[in-house]
Design an enzyme around this catalytic site. Structure first.
Site, PDB file in Angstrom:
ATOM      1  N   SER A 143       0.890  -1.168  -0.037  1.00  5.00           N
ATOM      2  CA  SER A 143       0.006  -0.053  -0.109  1.00  5.00           C
ATOM      3  C   SER A 143       0.787   1.169   0.032  1.00  5.00           C
ATOM      4  O   SER A 143       2.085   1.280   0.518  1.00  5.00           O
ATOM      5  CB  SER A 143      -0.871  -0.127   1.209  1.00  5.00           C
ATOM      6  N   TYR A 168      -2.291  -0.335   9.844  1.00  2.00           N
ATOM      7  CA  TYR A 168      -2.543  -0.941   8.608  1.00  2.00           C
ATOM      8  C   TYR A 168      -1.031  -0.607   7.922  1.00  2.00           C
ATOM      9  O   TYR A 168      -0.599  -1.800   7.205  1.00  2.00           O
ATOM     10  CB  TYR A 168      -3.572  -0.222   7.963  1.00  2.00           C
TER      11      TYR A 168
END
Length: 348
Positions: A143, A168
């Site tokens: 990501s 995350y």
């Protein structure tokens, strides 16, 4: 043609990727646990579109698609080590694309254990299964969030990413480190893809485009964080899928050391997949308003914990290695999403 396992095929990217690979005559096995992080009806809708009926699903049972002869689906948790091992042993995959993960920056502030279970433990199970089954290439989702507090623009795959600002992001950075370890120790080819704000038809309901479209249609205000002073490198789903396929078919050998430490000879790569063209949040909202022919009522708010002000992908790796660059204009992509949204939710 190769047999591919794609995890997360009830999800946004996995759904589109499986369809694209089937069109290219790959044999595809899809895997997803269909959790309730967001509306499961959307996940079941994607599966239905791929020929997998909701009422046919049982945990850990492979279901044949009614639309695609070369597509089957299994409902399974990545954390379920025994059944993951059994699936790999039985199906004899050539390639693996791991897209299944607990997503969302803000949700990681309230439910951190979900990220450890899926993104760390689950990814370990995938790595081990690939290692012991001689998988030719593991491609996995990272990501743009890994860049965290990095202020150098555009974000380069060669940048230091040791300062994530959400769990995350930390879990995705961990995936990259874990993959490098397996590539180095076991000469297992792995490639990590740092996705930049993916959007398009069948997109996730927790993402800005979906939230803004829904609110504007319903005549409700939209929450605009950091008082609108945000920029995102929005990347259209078709560009993401095309990038994944090009990467999947380009297996790293470890002989080139670009984006690797000089002492590393691991068959390991990292790529950014972004549009290489940041869009101001207010311009993004304007594109939605024009497509809907409605003005948004804006609730201006401060920046949220875990968010960054700007993302911008350096995609020179994709260009140099694969001769590929995402390029869908934001107005075109937003228009396609809204067309899908109206159709799916039967909005006149």
């Amino acid at each position: 043609m190769s047999k591919v396992l794609i995890t997360g095929t009830a999800g946004f990217i996995g759904f589109h990727l499986s369809n694209a690979l089937l069109e290219r005559d790959y044999t595809v096995v899809g895997l997803d646990n269909i959790n309730d992080y967001y509306d499961v009806n959307l996940k079941y809708g994607r599966l239905q579109e791929s020929g997998i009926k909701k009422d046919s699903l049982e945990y850990n049972r492979l279901i044949q698609s009614e639309k695609h002869q070369k597509y089957s689906f299994i409902k399974l948790n990545l954390e379920d080590q025994d059944n993951i091992v059994e699936l790999f042993n039985k199906e004899k995959f050539d390639l693996v694309v791991n897209l299944a993960a607990q997503a969302g920056v803000r949700y990681s502030l309230v439910n951190p254990h979900a990220y450890i279970n899926s993104n760390i433990l689950g990814f370990t199970n995938i790595l081990e299964a690939c290692r012991h089954n001689s998988i030719k290439h593991l491609v996995y989702a990272s990501s743009s969030s890994v860049y965290g507090l990095n202020s150098q623009m555009p974000f380069s795959a060669n940048d230091n990413v040791d300062h994530p600002i959400s769990l995350y992001a930390a879990s995705k950075k961990s995936n990259e480190l874990m993959a490098h370890t397996y590539s180095y120790l076991f000469k297992m080819p792995t490639t990590g893809l740092r996705f930049f704000t993916v959007y398009g038809p069948w997109g996730r309901p927790d993402m800005a485009l979906f939230l803004f479209t829904k609110a504007i249609i319903e005549g409700k205000p939209i929450d605009v964080f950091n008082h609108g002073n945000m920029q995102r490198d929005f990347t259209y789903i078709d560009d993401i899928v095309e990038g994944i396929i090009k990467v999947l078919e380009n297996i790293p050998t470890g002989k080139d050391k670009i984006s690797q430490p000089s002492e590393s000879v691991a068959p390991y790569k990292i790529y950014n997949i972004g549009n290489n063209s940041p869009v101001k949040l207010m311009n993004f909202i304007e594109a939605i308003e024009k497509s809907l022919n409605r003005k948004a009522e804006k609730n201006m708010l401060p920046i949220q914990p875990g968010d960054v002000e700007k993302t911008w992908a350096d995609v020179s790796g994709l260009i140099n290695d694969l001769r590929y660059k995402p390029d869908t204009d934001i107005k075109i992509g937003v228009g396609r999403f809204i067309e899908w949204y109206k159709s799916f939710y039967n909005i006149k």
